[in-house]
Enzyme design. Structure first.
Site, PDB file in Angstrom:
ATOM      1  NE  ARG A  31      -3.563  -2.210   2.785  1.00  0.00           N
ATOM      2  CZ  ARG A  31      -3.289  -3.330   3.445  1.00  0.00           C
ATOM      3  NH1 ARG A  31      -2.099  -3.482   4.032  1.00  0.00           N
ATOM      4  NH2 ARG A  31      -4.190  -4.300   3.529  1.00  0.00           N
ATOM      5  NE  ARG A  82      -3.136  -3.444  -1.657  1.00  0.00           N
ATOM      6  CZ  ARG A  82      -2.696  -4.229  -0.686  1.00  0.00           C
ATOM      7  NH1 ARG A  82      -1.387  -4.436  -0.559  1.00  0.00           N
ATOM      8  NH2 ARG A  82      -3.518  -4.803   0.171  1.00  0.00           N
ATOM      9  CE1 TYR A  97      -6.706  -6.868  -6.930  1.00  0.00           C
ATOM     10  CE2 TYR A  97      -6.664  -8.176  -4.936  1.00  0.00           C
ATOM     11  CZ  TYR A  97      -6.506  -6.975  -5.579  1.00  0.00           C
ATOM     12  OH  TYR A  97      -6.179  -5.868  -4.843  1.00  0.00           O
ATOM     13  CG  HIS A 147      -5.084   0.564  -4.045  1.00  0.00           C
ATOM     14  ND1 HIS A 147      -4.435   0.471  -2.830  1.00  0.00           N
ATOM     15  CD2 HIS A 147      -6.111  -0.327  -3.977  1.00  0.00           C
ATOM     16  CE1 HIS A 147      -5.044  -0.415  -2.063  1.00  0.00           C
ATOM     17  NE2 HIS A 147      -6.057  -0.928  -2.745  1.00  0.00           N
ATOM     18  CG  HIS A 198      -6.326  -8.526   1.099  1.00  0.00           C
ATOM     19  ND1 HIS A 198      -6.470  -8.964  -0.201  1.00  0.00           N
ATOM     20  CD2 HIS A 198      -6.201  -7.169   1.023  1.00  0.00           C
ATOM     21  CE1 HIS A 198      -6.410  -7.923  -1.025  1.00  0.00           C
ATOM     22  NE2 HIS A 198      -6.253  -6.836  -0.311  1.00  0.00           N
ATOM     23  CE  LYS A 212      -6.218  -0.747   5.009  1.00  0.00           C
ATOM     24  NZ  LYS A 212      -7.517  -0.966   4.337  1.00  0.00           N
TER      25      LYS A 212
END
Length: 286
Positions: A151, A253, A285, A250, A276, A175
């Site tokens: 990210r 990414r 995806y 992004h 994730h 995150k």
């Protein structure tokens, strides 16, 4: 009875200390809750009702920006998630209000994934040319984004003494402060070595802004911001002649994830590389 604005502050402090949420999350949650409290005019948790929440959600759904665009469903849900988590916090403290379980998320539109085709990607990665420090930085930045799938916030927080270029491994704090290992391609390692060999400053940041004078001050903070990286990617995309696509960090990414899956990578491995928390997020995806 503690007033609701004080409870909101205590909730944000709880997110910061107990939940270890980022400053950006605190800022967003604070803004979302302020919008709710301003609309409902609630001064205590008991004044939050199912009906006031329903009216607020209607308000969000009809809200428009200056250009007449409605809030996206995903943005509306961010507001609802902040409120629902606040209600859970109140319940945990035995403060009576609406049950969080009674607040459901709205159905979101399917996410559209923008990614680059292999030939577009090659043009983008080769867009920075020349041996100047800014060109070498941009080339290393793009190669690092693509090979690691980081990210933009993760990329900006990297320090050069925390990256092992020879081993081609980078530990990323993502995150929720979760750590994960990502890997540098040979192209990324080569680009990073050329860029770092050219640097004469003492700044700890891996990616830095370069003063127009090319003279570095010891006191200035040179670390690139996410907005600076965004502008760099946009500039390189224009130079690469990529049209009809909104190319962002992004997008790179997304392109990395798509490239891995197209080449037979296991979805769980891609989930781990992207950081994730749920495989459902990675499945967009496929």
């Amino acid at each position: 009875m503690v007033d609701i604005k004080t409870l909101k502050i205590q909730y944000l402090e709880h997110l910061e200390i107990e939940k270890n949420r980022s400053q950006k999350t605190l800022e967003n949650y604070g803004r979302y809750l302020d919008r709710f409290l301003k609309f409902t005019k609630a001064t205590s948790p008991s004044q939050i009702t199912e009906d006031s929440i329903r009216q607020y959600r209607l308000h969000l759904n009809r809200l428009q920006d200056r250009d007449g665009n409605n809030l996206k469903k995903v943005t509306q849900n961010y507001h609802v998630i902040a409120l629902r988590n606040f209600l859970k916090y109140l319940a945990k403290r035995d403060i009576k209000s609406v049950s969080a379980e009674k607040v459901e998320l709205g159905k979101q539109e399917d996410r559209e994934v923008t990614f680059l085709e292999p030939e577009e990607l090659e043009r983008l990665l080769n867009a920075p040319d020349g041996n100047g420090l800014d060109s070498l930085r941009d080339k290393a930045l793009l190669a690092t984004l693509f090979s690691t799938g980081m990210r933009v916030s993760e990329l900006c927080s990297l320090d050069r003494d925390k990256i092992d270029i020879n081993r081609g491994e980078v530990t990323v704090r993502g995150k929720g402060s979760k750590l994960r290992l990502v890997f540098l391609s040979d192209n990324a390692k080569d680009a990073l070595n050329k860029y770092l060999d050219k640097r004469t400053d003492v700044d700890e940041a891996l990616f830095i802004r370069i003063p127009k004078s090319k003279i570095f001050s010891k006191d200035s903070n040179l670390r690139l911001t996410p907005r600076s990286v965004q502008r760099t990617v946009e500039k390189c995309a224009i130079k690469a002649g990529i049209v009809g696509k909104n190319v962002s960090p992004h997008t790179i990414r997304h392109s990395m994830a798509t490239d891995l899956l197209r080449n037979g990578a296991d979805i769980r491995s891609v989930q781990a590389l992207l950081g994730h928390s749920s495989v459902t997020t990675t499945q967009i995806y496929t």
